[in-house]
Design an enzyme around this catalytic site. Structure first.
Site, short mmCIF file in Angstrom:
data_model
loop_
_atom_site.label_atom_id
_atom_site.label_comp_id
_atom_site.label_asym_id
_atom_site.label_seq_id
_atom_site.Cartn_x
_atom_site.Cartn_y
_atom_site.Cartn_z
CG ASP A 168 79.36 -84.81 -10.30
OD1 ASP A 168 80.09 -85.50 -11.03
OD2 ASP A 168 79.79 -83.87 -9.61
CG ASP A 195 78.70 -81.40 -3.37
OD1 ASP A 195 78.31 -80.47 -2.63
OD2 ASP A 195 79.88 -81.78 -3.43
#
Length: 290
Positions: A168, A195
């Site tokens: 991502d 993340d």
């Protein structure tokens, strides 16, 4: 500030001393600035599954290992216990990836502890000691864009050589750090990748090639706004091709050029790519509103 309930247990355990402020609330977690002795760190509190906007897509969780066969069976059945185990596996995926990547020298925030769904890690800062900005909040000169793009392509390679694909990666989950000082401290300046709960195993996930290509394309498209010549590069296919053939190392020179071999078109794969592109665009728009 008064510690949130999820951080109170860490205060009682002596893992943190005080909660300074809330830093952000994202799609899968809330992040707080905390003090641990003389150090300022950040505490990432994972949201419960029903409060997250990022769904645990099967593409990301494919072939993820769980601690025992009972957990695996429960997760497959979707029982209450299985959902709890799935949630625990989703949270620990980022912790495992951070430790793995930090050990491999990847530019990620070093993790310190993981306790009851809270991840303690380094606070990435700017030149003033404040929380570092995300790339999407910064404008770059063409020279800086090229330099940061080159740095991040090298980090993607280092991650892949460690067996991990971010899954991502974009300008929304890369911070621009600046650590005043000399020597090793000054060497920490530049992009830092964050993340990672959706990180996938490069060798064990069938969707890893597509995710790697998307990650690299996101970097190309973002930095290409400032240095348009980057838009013509094809680092993603080049990197994956070298990885597949066992020729990729941290020091492998890259050209940004790639000539694909001709083969029959797989229409179903093309349609899946289109659907994934639409879903990714929708997710990016959602992130921009957070």
């Amino acid at each position: 500030m008064k510690p949130p309930p999820r951080l109170q247990s860490l205060v009682e355990e002596g893992l943190i001393d005080t909660v300074v402020r809330q830093l952000m609330s994202g799609k899968e977690a809330m992040v707080f600035v905390v003090r641990c002795g003389d150090e300022t760190r950040c505490a990432k509190i994972y949201k419960e599954a029903n409060n997250r906007s990022f769904r645990q897509a099967v593409d990301y969780t494919e072939n993820r290992k769980v601690k025992n066969s009972r957990s695996a069976r429960a997760m497959a059945k979707g029982s209450r216990f299985g959902r709890q185990e799935q949630e625990a596996a989703w949270q620990s995926a980022e912790v495992d990836a951070l430790y793995r990547l930090a050990a491999a020298g990847v530019r990620v925030p070093p993790p310190y502890n993981f306790h009851e769904g809270v991840l303690l890690m380094e606070l990435v800062t700017d030149a003033h000691g404040d929380a570092a900005p995300r790339l999407n909040d910064v404008a770059f000169t063409p020279e800086d864009a090229r330099a940061h793009h080159s740095t991040l392509i090298a980090e993607v390679v280092r991650m892949l050589c460690a067996g991990v694909v971010h899954g991502d990666l974009s300008e929304f989950n890369i911070l621009l750090a600046h650590t005043p000082g000399e020597g090793d401290e000054a060497g920490r300046d530049g992009p830092v990748i964050i993340d990672l709960p959706q990180a996938v195993d490069a060798a064990g996930n069938n969707h890893a090639p597509r995710m790697l290509l998307r990650d690299v394309a996101n970097l190309r498209d973002f930095f290409g706004q400032f240095a348009p010549e980057l838009l013509a590069t094809q680092y993603g296919p080049e990197i994956w091709s070298l990885y597949q053939t066992g020729l990729l190392t941290n020091d492998t020179p890259l050209t940004g050029r790639f000539t694909p071999q001709k083969h029959d078109v797989d229409l179903s794969s093309v349609m899946r790519e289109i659907d994934d592109a639409r879903a990714e665009d929708a997710a990016r728009r959602l992130r921009m509103t957070v």
